[in-house]
Design a protein around this motif. Structure first.
Motif, PDB file in Angstrom:
ATOM      1  N   ILE A  69      27.046 -50.993   4.543  1.00 27.98           N
ATOM      2  CA  ILE A  69      26.397 -50.049   5.449  1.00 27.98           C
ATOM      3  C   ILE A  69      27.380 -48.970   5.874  1.00 27.98           C
ATOM      4  N   GLY A  70      26.944 -47.724   5.831  1.00 29.30           N
ATOM      5  CA  GLY A  70      27.712 -46.614   6.371  1.00 29.30           C
ATOM      6  C   GLY A  70      27.030 -46.104   7.631  1.00 29.30           C
ATOM      7  N   PHE A  71      27.806 -45.797   8.665  1.00 28.90           N
ATOM      8  CA  PHE A  71      27.252 -45.346   9.936  1.00 28.90           C
ATOM      9  C   PHE A  71      27.677 -43.917  10.229  1.00 28.90           C
ATOM     10  N   VAL A  72      26.730 -43.097  10.644  1.00 30.40           N
ATOM     11  CA  VAL A  72      27.004 -41.757  11.157  1.00 30.40           C
ATOM     12  C   VAL A  72      26.284 -41.644  12.495  1.00 30.40           C
ATOM     13  N   PHE A  73      27.044 -41.343  13.559  1.00 31.15           N
ATOM     14  CA  PHE A  73      26.473 -41.292  14.899  1.00 31.15           C
ATOM     15  C   PHE A  73      26.469 -39.867  15.440  1.00 31.15           C
ATOM     16  N   GLN A  74      25.744 -39.687  16.549  1.00 27.83           N
ATOM     17  CA  GLN A  74      25.724 -38.389  17.211  1.00 27.83           C
ATOM     18  C   GLN A  74      27.126 -37.984  17.646  1.00 27.83           C
ATOM     19  N   GLU A  75      27.858 -38.946  18.239  1.00 32.30           N
ATOM     20  CA  GLU A  75      29.266 -38.733  18.538  1.00 32.30           C
ATOM     21  C   GLU A  75      30.042 -38.990  17.252  1.00 32.30           C
ATOM     22  N   PHE A  76      31.064 -38.207  16.993  1.00 31.52           N
ATOM     23  CA  PHE A  76      31.731 -38.290  15.697  1.00 31.52           C
ATOM     24  C   PHE A  76      32.635 -39.519  15.575  1.00 31.52           C
ATOM     25  N   PHE A  77      33.202 -39.969  16.705  1.00 29.80           N
ATOM     26  CA  PHE A  77      34.068 -41.153  16.731  1.00 29.80           C
ATOM     27  C   PHE A  77      35.230 -41.059  15.749  1.00 29.80           C
ATOM     28  N   LEU A  78      35.841 -39.878  15.664  1.00 29.59           N
ATOM     29  CA  LEU A  78      37.044 -39.719  14.857  1.00 29.59           C
ATOM     30  C   LEU A  78      38.260 -40.044  15.719  1.00 29.59           C
ATOM     31  N   LEU A  79      39.241 -40.689  15.123  1.00 26.56           N
ATOM     32  CA  LEU A  79      40.457 -41.031  15.857  1.00 26.56           C
ATOM     33  C   LEU A  79      41.293 -39.772  16.050  1.00 26.56           C
ATOM     34  N   SER A 133      44.615 -37.505  10.889  1.00 21.08           N
ATOM     35  CA  SER A 133      44.057 -36.367  10.155  1.00 21.08           C
ATOM     36  C   SER A 133      42.667 -36.711   9.640  1.00 21.08           C
ATOM     37  N   ALA A 134      41.965 -35.673   9.168  1.00 25.69           N
ATOM     38  CA  ALA A 134      40.652 -35.900   8.559  1.00 25.69           C
ATOM     39  C   ALA A 134      40.759 -36.882   7.398  1.00 25.69           C
ATOM     40  N   LEU A 135      41.778 -36.709   6.566  1.00 24.80           N
ATOM     41  CA  LEU A 135      41.977 -37.605   5.425  1.00 24.80           C
ATOM     42  C   LEU A 135      42.189 -39.045   5.885  1.00 24.80           C
ATOM     43  N   GLU A 136      43.010 -39.236   6.901  1.00 22.22           N
ATOM     44  CA  GLU A 136      43.286 -40.586   7.404  1.00 22.22           C
ATOM     45  C   GLU A 136      42.048 -41.195   8.051  1.00 22.22           C
ATOM     46  N   LEU A 185      43.765 -32.287  12.150  1.00 16.93           N
ATOM     47  CA  LEU A 185      43.351 -33.251  13.154  1.00 16.93           C
ATOM     48  C   LEU A 185      41.934 -32.919  13.625  1.00 16.93           C
ATOM     49  N   PRO A 186      41.221 -33.887  14.205  1.00 16.18           N
ATOM     50  CA  PRO A 186      39.854 -33.615  14.656  1.00 16.18           C
ATOM     51  C   PRO A 186      39.729 -32.409  15.584  1.00 16.18           C
ATOM     52  N   ASN A 187      40.704 -32.235  16.500  1.00 12.75           N
ATOM     53  CA  ASN A 187      40.600 -31.106  17.438  1.00 12.75           C
ATOM     54  C   ASN A 187      40.886 -29.756  16.782  1.00 12.75           C
ATOM     55  N   GLU A 188      41.248 -29.779  15.509  1.00 11.50           N
ATOM     56  CA  GLU A 188      41.451 -28.546  14.752  1.00 11.50           C
ATOM     57  C   GLU A 188      40.247 -28.220  13.860  1.00 11.50           C
ATOM     58  N   LEU A 189      39.203 -29.034  13.996  1.00  8.11           N
ATOM     59  CA  LEU A 189      37.996 -28.863  13.197  1.00  8.11           C
ATOM     60  C   LEU A 189      36.823 -28.502  14.102  1.00  8.11           C
ATOM     61  N   SER A 190      35.871 -27.762  13.549  1.00  8.20           N
ATOM     62  CA  SER A 190      34.648 -27.460  14.293  1.00  8.20           C
ATOM     63  C   SER A 190      33.786 -28.716  14.399  1.00  8.20           C
ATOM     64  N   GLY A 191      32.759 -28.644  15.252  1.00  9.26           N
ATOM     65  CA  GLY A 191      31.852 -29.782  15.370  1.00  9.26           C
ATOM     66  C   GLY A 191      31.184 -30.124  14.060  1.00  9.26           C
ATOM     67  N   GLY A 192      30.762 -29.098  13.327  1.00 10.75           N
ATOM     68  CA  GLY A 192      30.136 -29.342  12.030  1.00 10.75           C
ATOM     69  C   GLY A 192      31.086 -29.986  11.040  1.00 10.75           C
ATOM     70  N   GLU A 193      32.342 -29.549  11.059  1.00 14.49           N
ATOM     71  CA  GLU A 193      33.343 -30.133  10.164  1.00 14.49           C
ATOM     72  C   GLU A 193      33.648 -31.573  10.550  1.00 14.49           C
ATOM     73  N   GLN A 194      33.716 -31.849  11.856  1.00 16.27           N
ATOM     74  CA  GLN A 194      33.960 -33.224  12.294  1.00 16.27           C
ATOM     75  C   GLN A 194      32.842 -34.151  11.840  1.00 16.27           C
TER      76      GLN A 194
END
Length: 234
Positions: A95-105, A109-112, A148-157
């Protein structure tokens, strides 16, 4: 012990006569006799107003909650009665999950963040990073992996979150209000991405209250008062 080995099935997900009762007080019957099947490669939208049972159904489909009665099969394996450890294994593989909140650490980095989706898979670190990079390329962020997540737009996150959900090649992706924190332009972009991924064979179950978003689905199930009110295909 319940067998959790991979099995082939015509259905990615099958629910039969699912009931969910919260004992309270007061006693609340959140789901009543819900039965549905999701074919491999399907894009299914599940819609309903607040209190319709969408969140409860999401948790049960994602093995985050157990039904009071009924059966749940993922790729032909009944997961009802599995231990918490076994269910964790199912979630990590199936199962893969995608939520309204992005929950990125935030410190990764995006890759990590994408590679973390394979953390408990037993895959060596180098291969995890290679697969993460390929998934970032798939969602159109191959050049943003070191951000890092804070260097990405909401759509990118949210695209990073989608890549993380897909990197372990799950049987299906559960997307819970994935456009809830996005503006109209990024909403359209994300839905175009999910549609493209689906056309490539990814099974997507989209839970939303947004009828415009749900129009992207080939099939729509409407919940009302914990029951399936309609099940329509276009």
């Amino acid at each position: 012990m319940v067998n959790i080995e991979n099995r082939s099935s015509e259905y990615a997900l099958e629910l039969q006569e699912i009931n969910k009762v919260y004992e309270g007080p007061p006693i609340v019957k959140a789901l009543s006799d819900v039965s549905l099947t999701v074919n491999h490669g399907e894009l299914l939208g599940i819609i309903g107003s607040s209190g319709s049972g969408k969140t409860t159904l999401l948790h049960i489909m994602g093995t985050l909650s157990t039904p009071s009665s009924g059966s749940i099969s993922i790729d032909g394996t009944n997961v009802v009665g599995m231990s918490d450890k076994q269910l964790s294994g199912v979630r990590s593989r199936k199962i893969g999950f995608v939520f309204q909140e992005f929950f990125l650490l935030p410190g990764f980095s995006a890759l990590e963040n994408v590679a973390n989706g394979l953390l408990y898979s037993g895959i060596p670190s180098e291969e995890r990073m290679e697969r993460a990079f390929e998934m970032l390329r798939t969602v159109g962020l191959g050049e943003r992996g070191d951000h890092l997540p804070n260097e990405l737009s909401g759509g990118e996150q949210q695209r990073v979150a989608v890549a993380r959900a897909l990197v372990h090649k799950p049987s299906f992706v559960l997307a819970d209000e994935p456009t809830g924190n996005l503006d109209s332009e990024n909403t359209a972009s994300l839905m175009a991405l999910l549609t493209t991924l689906n056309e490539g064979g990814t099974t997507v179950i989209l839970i939303t209250h947004d009828l415009e978003v749900a129009k992207s689905a080939q099939r729509r199930i409407t919940l009302r008062d914990g029951r399936v009110d309609s099940d329509l295909s276009r």
